[in-house]
Motif scaffolding. Structure first.
Motif, PDB file in Angstrom:
ATOM      1  N   GLN A 285       0.824  -1.208   0.000  1.00 26.08           N
ATOM      2  CA  GLN A 285       0.000   0.000   0.000  1.00 26.08           C
ATOM      3  C   GLN A 285       0.862   1.264   0.000  1.00 26.08           C
ATOM      4  N   ILE A 286       2.005   1.221   0.675  1.00 26.92           N
ATOM      5  CA  ILE A 286       2.940   2.345   0.631  1.00 26.92           C
ATOM      6  C   ILE A 286       3.484   2.506  -0.789  1.00 26.92           C
ATOM      7  N   LEU A 287       3.864   1.392  -1.391  1.00 28.59           N
ATOM      8  CA  LEU A 287       4.406   1.441  -2.752  1.00 28.59           C
ATOM      9  C   LEU A 287       3.373   1.979  -3.734  1.00 28.59           C
ATOM     10  N   ASP A 288       2.119   1.583  -3.558  1.00 31.47           N
ATOM     11  CA  ASP A 288       1.072   2.069  -4.463  1.00 31.47           C
ATOM     12  C   ASP A 288       0.921   3.587  -4.378  1.00 31.47           C
TER      13      ASP A 288
ATOM     14  N   ARG B  21       4.583  -2.185 -10.055  1.00 31.71           N
ATOM     15  CA  ARG B  21       4.306  -3.561 -10.477  1.00 31.71           C
ATOM     16  C   ARG B  21       4.648  -3.796 -11.947  1.00 31.71           C
ATOM     17  N   THR B  22       4.558  -2.756 -12.758  1.00 29.77           N
ATOM     18  CA  THR B  22       4.827  -2.900 -14.191  1.00 29.77           C
ATOM     19  C   THR B  22       6.200  -2.363 -14.586  1.00 29.77           C
ATOM     20  N   GLU B  23       6.743  -1.428 -13.838  1.00 28.29           N
ATOM     21  CA  GLU B  23       8.014  -0.815 -14.213  1.00 28.29           C
ATOM     22  C   GLU B  23       9.224  -1.567 -13.670  1.00 28.29           C
TER      23      GLU B  23
ATOM     24  N   ARG C  91      -3.138  -1.502 -11.790  1.00 28.13           N
ATOM     25  CA  ARG C  91      -1.936  -2.157 -11.273  1.00 28.13           C
ATOM     26  C   ARG C  91      -1.390  -3.207 -12.225  1.00 28.13           C
ATOM     27  N   ASP C  92      -2.283  -3.814 -13.012  1.00 30.13           N
ATOM     28  CA  ASP C  92      -1.859  -4.826 -13.977  1.00 30.13           C
ATOM     29  C   ASP C  92      -1.496  -4.228 -15.334  1.00 30.13           C
TER      30      ASP C  92
END
Length: 246
Positions: free
Chosen positions: A55-58, A65-67, A128-129
């Motif tokens: 949640q922090i990363l988001d 998640r993609t980079e 996110r995907d």
């Protein structure tokens, strides 16, 4: 709401400690020839920490998640992608303000998490995907549903729905209105209602419909998708805060 930087960095640091790889010591009296390494933390502790860290990363690195590549190195450490993202996020939290000042980039930044909850809750999983176009479509549908819920109408949808609810006309049986300001009969009132209806039509005719009905379209660039989400966020906030006239 701003991030509690000290707390966030503490959570990231704990996660990095738990997921660090080390070679367990040999059992007493035994010499084991192995290159196998383990995470320092217990699996249950790592999973619990990862729930918070994700949640922090988001918030700090919405596209982590993609980079950040996940393949290959995860055979060595299951948490490789999370660890690299956590390290980057920690640097961002510690030095982002300094970097932006030094490089002259002090323009405000738009975070997807700060969009209206109707929009981001619908778009988040797809976003996110990396399915940005589908994320925008999901947000558009959510705004439509919530508007239908607010005015209690299911028989009309999207452009026709917003033309009705933002109409300058008085409400009728079965046709409530949404008022962005008090109906004082002024030119300002008429302009605001007309503008809201036109804006909603633009969102659905110009964004939602092409995204949903054109097969074979290339994926939206992320920054364009974020702009489109922001448009629906504006519309969602207007609907959410408007007064219901029946």
């Amino acid at each position: 709401m701003s991030i509690d930087v000290e707390w966030a960095r503490g959570e990231l640091s704990r996660f990095l400690e738990l997921t660090e790889l080390y070679r367990p010591p040999d059992p007493p009296g035994m010499l084991v020839f192995s290159t196998r390494k383990s995470n320092r933390g217990k699996p249950a502790d790592i999973i619990s920490s990862a729930h918070v860290v994700e949640q922090i990363l988001d918030r700090v690195l919405p596209d982590w998640r993609t980079e950040i590549p996940a393949d290959g190195n995860q055979r060595i450490n299951r948490w490789y992608q999370h660890r690299e993202a956590a390290q980057r996020a920690d640097a961002a939290l510690q030095r982002d303000a300094e970097i932006r000042e030094r490089l002259g980039d002090t323009a405000p930044r738009l975070s997807a998490a700060s969009l209206h909850p109707w929009v981001w809750s619908a778009a988040r999983a797809l976003w996110r995907d990396g399915h940005f176009r589908e994320a925008v479509t999901a947000a558009a549908r959510k705004v439509n549903r919530e508007t239908q819920n607010k005015v209690g109408r299911r028989e009309v949808t999207e452009t026709a729905l917003f033309q009705s609810v933002f109409s300058k006309d008085d409400p009728k049986p079965g046709q409530p209105r949404l008022r962005l300001m008090t109906d004082d009969g002024s030119d300002t009132f008429r302009s605001v209602q007309r503008g809201a209806a036109a804006f909603a039509e633009g969102c659905y005719a110009g964004i939602r419909n092409p995204n949903s009905h054109e097969d074979g379209l290339p994926e939206l660039p992320q920054h364009e998708a974020l702009e489109q989400l922001a448009a629906f966020s504006v519309l969602a906030r207007w609907v959410d805060t408007a007064a219901l006239a029946t």
